[in-house]
Design a protein around this motif. Structure first.
Motif, mmCIF file in Angstrom:
data_model
loop_
_atom_site.group_PDB
_atom_site.id
_atom_site.type_symbol
_atom_site.label_atom_id
_atom_site.label_comp_id
_atom_site.label_asym_id
_atom_site.label_seq_id
_atom_site.Cartn_x
_atom_site.Cartn_y
_atom_site.Cartn_z
ATOM 1 N N TYR A 75 -2.946 -8.436 -23.087
ATOM 2 C CA TYR A 75 -2.024 -7.418 -22.582
ATOM 3 C C TYR A 75 -1.524 -7.777 -21.187
ATOM 4 N N ASP A 76 -0.255 -7.493 -20.936
ATOM 5 C CA ASP A 76 0.297 -7.495 -19.577
ATOM 6 C C ASP A 76 0.273 -6.049 -19.096
ATOM 7 N N LEU A 77 -0.515 -5.776 -18.065
ATOM 8 C CA LEU A 77 -0.684 -4.414 -17.573
ATOM 9 C C LEU A 77 -0.169 -4.281 -16.150
ATOM 10 N N LYS A 78 0.600 -3.231 -15.906
ATOM 11 C CA LYS A 78 1.048 -2.918 -14.555
ATOM 12 C C LYS A 78 0.083 -1.876 -13.985
ATOM 13 N N VAL A 79 -0.716 -2.287 -13.017
ATOM 14 C CA VAL A 79 -1.780 -1.436 -12.481
ATOM 15 C C VAL A 79 -1.225 -0.462 -11.457
ATOM 16 N N SER A 80 -1.691 0.794 -11.529
ATOM 17 C CA SER A 80 -1.406 1.769 -10.474
ATOM 18 C C SER A 80 -2.418 1.515 -9.361
ATOM 19 N N HIS A 81 -1.996 0.839 -8.302
ATOM 20 C CA HIS A 81 -2.943 0.345 -7.302
ATOM 21 C C HIS A 81 -3.663 1.462 -6.554
ATOM 22 N N GLU A 82 -3.080 2.658 -6.515
ATOM 23 C CA GLU A 82 -3.777 3.770 -5.874
ATOM 24 C C GLU A 82 -4.836 4.367 -6.797
ATOM 25 N N LYS A 83 -4.907 3.866 -8.038
ATOM 26 C CA LYS A 83 -5.883 4.391 -8.998
ATOM 27 C C LYS A 83 -6.786 3.251 -9.520
ATOM 28 N N VAL A 84 -7.263 2.431 -8.623
ATOM 29 C CA VAL A 84 -8.276 1.433 -8.966
ATOM 30 C C VAL A 84 -9.612 2.023 -8.534
ATOM 31 N N PHE A 85 -10.418 2.459 -9.494
ATOM 32 C CA PHE A 85 -11.651 3.189 -9.203
ATOM 33 C C PHE A 85 -12.874 2.279 -9.128
ATOM 34 N N LYS A 86 -12.741 1.062 -9.648
ATOM 35 C CA LYS A 86 -13.848 0.114 -9.604
ATOM 36 C C LYS A 86 -13.289 -1.282 -9.863
ATOM 37 N N GLY A 87 -13.859 -2.288 -9.193
ATOM 38 C CA GLY A 87 -13.432 -3.666 -9.424
ATOM 39 C C GLY A 87 -12.171 -4.062 -8.688
ATOM 40 N N GLU A 88 -12.001 -3.539 -7.501
ATOM 41 C CA GLU A 88 -10.826 -3.879 -6.686
ATOM 42 C C GLU A 88 -10.699 -5.390 -6.501
ATOM 43 N N GLU A 89 -11.826 -6.082 -6.434
ATOM 44 C CA GLU A 89 -11.806 -7.529 -6.201
ATOM 45 C C GLU A 89 -11.227 -8.308 -7.382
ATOM 46 N N PHE A 90 -11.146 -7.670 -8.546
ATOM 47 C CA PHE A 90 -10.617 -8.361 -9.723
ATOM 48 C C PHE A 90 -9.129 -8.110 -9.950
ATOM 49 N N VAL A 91 -8.537 -7.236 -9.148
ATOM 50 C CA VAL A 91 -7.132 -6.872 -9.316
ATOM 51 C C VAL A 91 -6.291 -7.602 -8.274
ATOM 52 N N ASP A 92 -5.477 -8.521 -8.717
ATOM 53 C CA ASP A 92 -4.623 -9.306 -7.820
ATOM 54 C C ASP A 92 -3.346 -8.523 -7.532
ATOM 55 N N ARG A 93 -3.257 -7.963 -6.345
ATOM 56 C CA ARG A 93 -2.103 -7.135 -5.991
ATOM 57 C C ARG A 93 -0.825 -7.959 -5.830
ATOM 58 N N ALA A 94 -0.976 -9.258 -5.695
ATOM 59 C CA ALA A 94 0.213 -10.103 -5.540
ATOM 60 C C ALA A 94 0.928 -10.318 -6.877
ATOM 61 N N GLN A 95 0.232 -10.082 -7.975
ATOM 62 C CA GLN A 95 0.823 -10.276 -9.293
ATOM 63 C C GLN A 95 1.501 -8.997 -9.772
ATOM 64 N N LYS A 96 2.657 -9.159 -10.395
ATOM 65 C CA LYS A 96 3.363 -7.998 -10.935
ATOM 66 C C LYS A 96 2.567 -7.354 -12.044
ATOM 67 N N TYR A 97 2.016 -8.201 -12.931
ATOM 68 C CA TYR A 97 1.180 -7.709 -14.034
ATOM 69 C C TYR A 97 -0.151 -8.450 -14.007
ATOM 70 N N ILE A 98 -1.194 -7.791 -14.491
ATOM 71 C CA ILE A 98 -2.465 -8.474 -14.692
ATOM 72 C C ILE A 98 -2.697 -8.628 -16.195
ATOM 73 N N LYS A 99 -3.467 -9.624 -16.565
ATOM 74 C CA LYS A 99 -3.712 -9.887 -17.981
ATOM 75 C C LYS A 99 -5.117 -9.416 -18.362
ATOM 76 N N VAL A 100 -5.170 -8.660 -19.467
ATOM 77 C CA VAL A 100 -6.442 -8.160 -19.992
ATOM 78 C C VAL A 100 -6.553 -8.571 -21.454
ATOM 79 N N PHE A 101 -7.699 -9.149 -21.807
ATOM 80 C CA PHE A 101 -7.902 -9.711 -23.139
ATOM 81 C C PHE A 101 -8.676 -8.729 -24.027
#
Length: 285
Positions: free
Chosen positions: A59-85
């Protein structure tokens, strides 16, 4: 129009796959707090695309960065979308049914440096998150309890009565399927009695500051839900007792149950001379 068509195709195609595969996936029954604590990441994201890669749906997911409740270190804010398998294999509990442009609460684990989700994780439409759950996510309530308490109860949908074990029973608990005095969890029984899953919707498990034991921390919504569920259970078991009040009777799930409940309350009042406000008392049904 094109976006709606893509969404419809994804939902239909992936829905068929889940119908075929998901029946082979067996996940233990877990409370949202358990799923939160067992996850490496929890955030809110919108599905913006998906593609197949090496047997996975990615999946290409667009993360709501104000709603990252756990695992901030795994979310690359520089990327438009993150990939989840997720796996296509039903035996591995893949989750290939997320809908294009839908917003979800996503929890999962890190596997070989990439994010993975499954049916066993807390993945649900964001609009289905209750106000209590939202508060526990935002305030870090779930996160703060991960090292202090264990939630126990049914393991699967095939074990409805596990909480009738005498070790999980408390004198103020009537059915044996639920308890305020220990973090026992029985959502299967809640559904069977046509009531809300009170613990999932409204409560979290935490240590009591006085006793040190783990208990469900409640609010008004949880207390009301618990009482109605116990009363409904007792109405299906005529020789049992229920915490029954007139207000509870009016909120039961059928006219027959309401009538039976009100009759029991009136009989109790006549036999004991109780006033109009019965409160929470044991009333034979």
């Amino acid at each position: 129009m094109e976006k709606l068509l893509v969404a419809a195709v994804m939902a239909f195609t992936l829905g068929i796959m889940v119908t075929v595969e998901a029946d082979r996936c067996l996940c233990p029954v877990k409370h949202p707090q358990q799923k939160f604590c067992n996850s490496d990441f929890v955030f809110v994201a919108t599905v913006r695309g998906a593609q197949e890669a090496n047997g996975y749906l990615v999946y290409d997911l667009k993360v709501s960065h104000e709603k990252v409740f756990k695992g901030e270190e795994f979310v690359d804010r520089a990327q438009k979308y993150i990939k989840v398998f997720t796996s296509y294999n039903g035996l591995l509990c893949g989750r290939p049914n997320l809908v294009y442009l839908e917003k979800y609460l996503i929890s999962g684990v890190m596997v070989n440096d990439h994010m993975e989700i499954s049916y066993c994780d807390w993945v649900t439409e964001w609009e289905n998150i209750t106000p209590s759950q939202l508060k526990y996510l935002k305030r870090g309530t779930y996160a703060n309890q991960c090292d202090s308490c264990t939630i126990g109860g049914v393991y699967s949908a095939h074990n409805l009565d596990m909480n009738e074990n005498i070790n999980t029973y408390h004198e103020s608990q009537l059915s044996g399927k639920w308890s305020r005095h220990g973090c026992t969890y029985n959502p299967v029984a809640s559904v069977m009695f046509m009531n809300e899953d009170c613990e999932t919707q409204y409560a979290y498990c935490a240590q009591d500051v006085i006793t040190g034991s783990c208990v469900w921390k409640s609010n008004d919504e949880y207390n009301e839900c618990f009482n109605i569920r116990e009363a409904t259970w007792a109405l299906h078991h005529p020789k049992q007792f229920a915490f029954t009040r007139v207000r509870q009777c009016r909120e039961l799930t059928s006219r027959r149950l309401k009538k039976r409940c009100l009759k029991s309350v009136l009989n109790y009042k006549r036999s004991t001379g109780a006033g109009s406000a019965i409160g929470e008392r044991r009333i034979p049904i």
